[in-house]
Scaffold this motif. Structure first.
Motif, short mmCIF file in Angstrom:
data_model
loop_
_atom_site.label_atom_id
_atom_site.label_comp_id
_atom_site.label_asym_id
_atom_site.label_seq_id
_atom_site.Cartn_x
_atom_site.Cartn_y
_atom_site.Cartn_z
N ASN A 240 -5.70 40.47 56.25
CA ASN A 240 -4.72 39.69 57.18
C ASN A 240 -4.95 40.14 58.63
O ASN A 240 -4.70 39.38 59.66
CB ASN A 240 -3.07 40.12 56.90
N GLY A 241 -5.46 41.37 58.76
CA GLY A 241 -5.82 41.74 60.09
C GLY A 241 -7.35 41.94 60.52
O GLY A 241 -7.94 41.41 59.59
N THR A 242 -7.61 42.38 61.66
CA THR A 242 -9.07 42.44 61.98
C THR A 242 -9.48 43.93 62.35
O THR A 242 -8.41 44.78 62.92
CB THR A 242 -9.04 41.44 63.44
N ILE A 243 -10.50 44.14 62.30
CA ILE A 243 -11.37 45.36 62.91
C ILE A 243 -11.94 45.29 64.23
O ILE A 243 -12.59 44.07 64.39
CB ILE A 243 -12.15 46.02 61.54
N GLY A 244 -11.85 46.27 65.06
CA GLY A 244 -12.57 46.41 66.16
C GLY A 244 -13.43 47.52 66.28
O GLY A 244 -12.98 48.54 65.91
#
Ligand code: SAM
Length: 326
Positions: A240-244
């Motif tokens: 659902n989310g993202t990684i940076g």
């Protein structure tokens, strides 16, 4: 009106620290013995900070991040933010916080017009969290995050990865994005204090990636917008989310730098890892808008092409990130 430095970089982002005080004592941010607190009269008043922000926006700044110390410990911060959010031409007003006061303040921040909040969170384990922050309360921060989420703030978590301290939690943090629409960002530990053993603490962005991709399938994810910072973004398949990943140390992103910084005592820096500092306080105290505009343009005109972040031979002075605001 757009603002460019001599290297063609568009400068549209101001990081503005509103206090040197913090309710935590994170090991990577402050020396164990603490730091000298600024005197009340050394700190810019809200009127002076407002004047600074208005002038910066007039010459081309489009995004302001409020930082500290811990910005939420300064009395009157919510009213100040409400004033900032009304500056015509300011496209993004964002804040970075350790989350300790978020549960009681999130609603006020939303109403004040803050667009986004970054929460610094380096561990999900109470004992490691306590070791890193020297005095934090993990439950309090997690409650703050849930409160902010429940009232509609997009959640961005920043984890400073330190070898041997919290690198064992990379997969736990990455895993948060499976269920939650969070952005989780892994930040390389930066040698701001130039401790002799700093290299042994750095856990590189590539190592973070390797660890995540051994457990998950990940794909590159585009940048949010033209005001976003230098993070390389990814999404785990099905998440659902993202990684940076922010690789300030292992791979320079100076060519993309779009920012200037001003501390709570009015010291401006064109580059975090350059010794050059400009004292804006006398100009701010005189209230001279055109002199302030000239000074800000000068800072942009003198931005170095590259910062001397890890060069052991450089004459860069060590500094406490708590004063500059990260
Ligand atoms: N108290 C607020 C907070 O915790 O976000 C704002 C100030 S804090 C100095 C801003 C950011 O700088 C935090 O995300 C913190 O993790 C980061 N930071 C401080 N020292 C650092 C270091 N040596 N290396 C990498 N990031 C650092």
């Amino acid at each position: 009106m757009a603002l460019f430095d001599p290297f063609g970089r568009k400068i549209n982002y101001l990081r503005l620290s509103v206090t040197d005080r913090c309710n935590l004592r994170c090991i990577y941010c402050m020396p164990a013995e603490g730091v000298r607190k600024l005197k009340h009269e050394e700190i810019l008043s809200y009127e002076e900070l407002q004047l600074l922000a208005e002038t910066a926006v007039r010459i081309g700044i489009e995004k302001i991040r409020i930082t500290g110390g811990e910005p939420l410990v300064r009395k009157g911060i919510v009213d100040f933010l409400a004033g900032l959010s009304k500056i015509p031409g300011l496209r993004q007003l964002v804040l970075t916080t350790n989350g300790m006061l978020l549960s009681e303040m999130a609603e006020g921040l939303r109403a004040a017009g803050v667009h986004r909040i970054n929460i610094s969170l380096d561990s999900l384990k109470p004992e490691i969290f306590a070791r890193i922050t020297r005095r934090g309360n993990l439950d309090q921060v997690l409650t703050g995050i849930r409160t902010a989420e429940s009232i509609g703030f997009p959640i961005k978590l920043n984890m400073v990865v330190m070898r041997g301290i919290n690198d064992g939690e990379i997969l736990d943090f990455a895993g948060l994005t499976m269920e939650k629409p969070y952005t989780v960002r892994f930040i390389e530990y930066m040698p701001s204090m130039k401790e002799p053993d700093w290299r042994s603490r750095v856990f590189s962005g590539d190592e973070v990636m390797r660890r995540i991709s051994e457990a998950y399938r990940i794909r590159p994810f585009p940048r949010e917008d033209s005001l976003s910072g230098p993070s390389r973004n990814f999404r785990i398949d099905g998440a659902n989310g993202t990684i940076g990943i922010i690789t300030a140390v292992s791979s320079h992103f100076c060519s993309e730098c779009n920012r200037i910084r001003v501390t709570s005592s009015g010291t401006a820096k064109g580059c975090l890892f350059d010794n050059a500092e400009y004292d804006l306080k006398p100009i701010l105290r005189s209230g001279n808008r055109s002199a302030l505009e000239t000074a800000l343009r000068e800072i942009v005109a003198r931005k170095p092409e590259r910062g001397a972040i890890c060069d052991p031979d450089s004459h860069r002075k060590p500094f406490d990130m708590s004063k500059v605001g990260g």
